[in-house]
Design a protein around this motif. Structure first.
Motif, PDB file in Angstrom:
ATOM      1  N   THR A 278       0.750  -1.151  -0.072  1.00  0.00           N
ATOM      2  CA  THR A 278      -0.019   0.030   0.083  1.00  0.00           C
ATOM      3  C   THR A 278       0.912   1.064  -0.066  1.00  0.00           C
ATOM      4  OG1 THR A 278      -1.637  -1.137   1.110  1.00  0.00           O
ATOM      5  CG2 THR A 278      -1.868   1.460   1.053  1.00  0.00           C
TER       6      THR A 278
ATOM      7  N   LYS B  64       0.857   3.914  -2.998  1.00  0.00           N
ATOM      8  CA  LYS B  64       0.571   5.347  -2.728  1.00  0.00           C
ATOM      9  C   LYS B  64       1.558   6.230  -3.059  1.00  0.00           C
ATOM     10  CE  LYS B  64      -1.492   6.129   1.264  1.00  0.00           C
ATOM     11  NZ  LYS B  64      -1.841   6.159   2.515  1.00  0.00           N
TER      12      LYS B  64
ATOM     13  N   GLY C 252      -5.384   9.235  -6.857  1.00  0.00           N
ATOM     14  CA  GLY C 252      -5.291   8.767  -5.245  1.00  0.00           C
ATOM     15  C   GLY C 252      -6.207   7.477  -4.916  1.00  0.00           C
TER      16      GLY C 252
ATOM     17  N   LYS D  44      -4.853   4.455  -6.749  1.00  0.00           N
ATOM     18  CA  LYS D  44      -4.028   3.831  -6.145  1.00  0.00           C
ATOM     19  C   LYS D  44      -4.095   2.679  -4.971  1.00  0.00           C
ATOM     20  CE  LYS D  44      -0.323   7.282  -7.119  1.00  0.00           C
ATOM     21  NZ  LYS D  44       0.641   8.169  -6.315  1.00  0.00           N
ATOM     22  N   LEU D  45      -5.261   3.225  -4.376  1.00  0.00           N
ATOM     23  CA  LEU D  45      -5.645   2.253  -3.108  1.00  0.00           C
ATOM     24  C   LEU D  45      -6.319   0.996  -3.873  1.00  0.00           C
ATOM     25  CD1 LEU D  45      -6.960   4.961  -0.656  1.00  0.00           C
ATOM     26  CD2 LEU D  45      -4.848   3.708  -0.738  1.00  0.00           C
TER      27      LEU D  45
END
Length: 361
Positions: free
Chosen positions: A246, A250, A298, A301-302
């Motif tokens: 993660t 990120k 953003g 990405k998660l």
């Protein structure tokens, strides 16, 4: 000359196969190698190892953990701690088996346990020239910043050619950076055959032309993902924890545009994430971009991190179990070396006789 060579390659992935013209007398045999210089990252897995696993169901796969190659720059750049090499070899063995390489279907072994690799390397080194080796791109690139250049770096592609030819391999899965090394192997096979009679098949290239072969560095998306890149945030290792995955995703370099699009030339960072997503799911980048058009980079990405974590979870579980049974890993390498040696011994006997070094055998 090099462009003509490329036309003879055939590609796996999204591009159709294009087979070389070759004698049908040679049984199909695929050879590949990997250095035990670090944990596999997702570029290694999706770009190479997964292809080997797919091929092993219908082909004879020989996979070498090339420890001799791994020490090429160890003294010049201190990239390799020799005290950690045995541990790294077992870790690489566990990673390959954990990813799905089947030691019953394929031959997995340690390069240094099969002496015919280096024996044939010497013979082949006598057939090539200093100018030809000096033109090899990896030698020029890696020697630029080294004051005392080790001769092992110079002869690296000759040993690589020996790794291939000692098995009379017909196909070799490689990346773009190894194309000219394979060209050297083909050149040496032809030269040996011309001097001593037909002995080696001319190896064909299996090149992965799909997105999996193009997974980029997370911190510098203009470069490929690499085990040797100094920033650990640049790569996702297949043993990374969920938190590490993660964090790395990120912090992956993207840009100021919030929309998720696949434009590798214009937006290499976010396109790399889409490419990773595509490789994992088997879906096209266009379809994925359409599906996530409501997300900004953003949020995207998660999502990619979550999918990657779930994908790697069973592989990581298998690797951990294998690492708890080192005697099994050692037995796999020993059995693999025995199988490999049966092939290489026969080839070496033929080579010795043909070059006149057979004495009274």
């Amino acid at each position: 000359m090099f462009k003509q060579f490329l036309k003879k390659c055939y590609i796996i992935g999204t591009v159709p196969f294009n087979f070389c013209t070759m004698s049908n007398s040679w049984p199909d045999r695929i050879i590949s190698g990997i250095q035990p210089t670090g944990i596999l990252h997702i570029g290694n897995y999706y770009g190479a190892v997964k292809n080997w696993i797919n091929l092993q169901n219908s082909n004879e796969i020989i996979c070498s953990i090339v420890d001799f190659h791994s020490i090429t720059l160890s003294y010049a750049s201190k990239l390799l701690d020799h005290k950690k090499l045995p541990e790294n070899i077992l870790l690489m063995t566990a990673c390959l088996l954990g990813c799905g390489l089947n030691s019953e279907k394929s031959i997995l072994f340690l390069q240094s346990e099969v002496p015919q690799h280096t024996q044939l390397c010497w013979v082949l080194s006598c057939l090539t020239t200093v100018p030809r080796l000096a033109r090899q791109p990896q030698y020029r690139e890696k020697s630029e910043n080294i004051k005392d250049i080790p001769s092992g770096l110079f002869f690296y592609p000759v040993l690589q050619a020996a790794d291939i030819l000692i098995y009379k391999a017909t196909k070799v899965p490689v990346g773009k950076d190894q194309l000219q090394h394979l060209q050297l192997a083909s050149h040496l096979a032809r030269k040996f055959n011309a001097l001593y009679g037909e002995t080696f098949p001319i190896p064909e290239l299996i090149f992965s032309g799909n997105i999996a072969s193009k997974i980029k560095n997370l911190r510098n998306p203009h470069k490929k993902m690499s085990k040797s890149y100094p920033d650990k945030l640049s790569r996702i290792e297949i043993t990374d924890s969920p938190d590490d995955i993660t964090e790395k995703i990120k912090k992956a370099v993207t840009d100021c545009t919030s929309q998720v699009t696949y434009e590798p030339d214009i937006r290499p960072g976010v396109s790399n994430l889409v490419g990773i997503h595509s490789v994992i799911t088997g879906r096209s980048p266009a379809a994925l971009c359409d599906e996530v058009k409501h997300l900004n980079t953003g949020q995207y990405k998660l999502l990619v991190a979550e999918i990657l974590i779930e994908t790697l979870k069973p592989i990581q579980k298998e690797i951990n179990q294998l690492l708890n049974d080192k005697s099994f890993l050692i037995s796999v390498l020993k059995n693999g070396a025995i199988k490999a040696s049966k092939i290489t011994s026969d080839t070496w006997t033929v080579v010795r006789k043909k070059i006149g070094c057979h004495y009274f055998l």
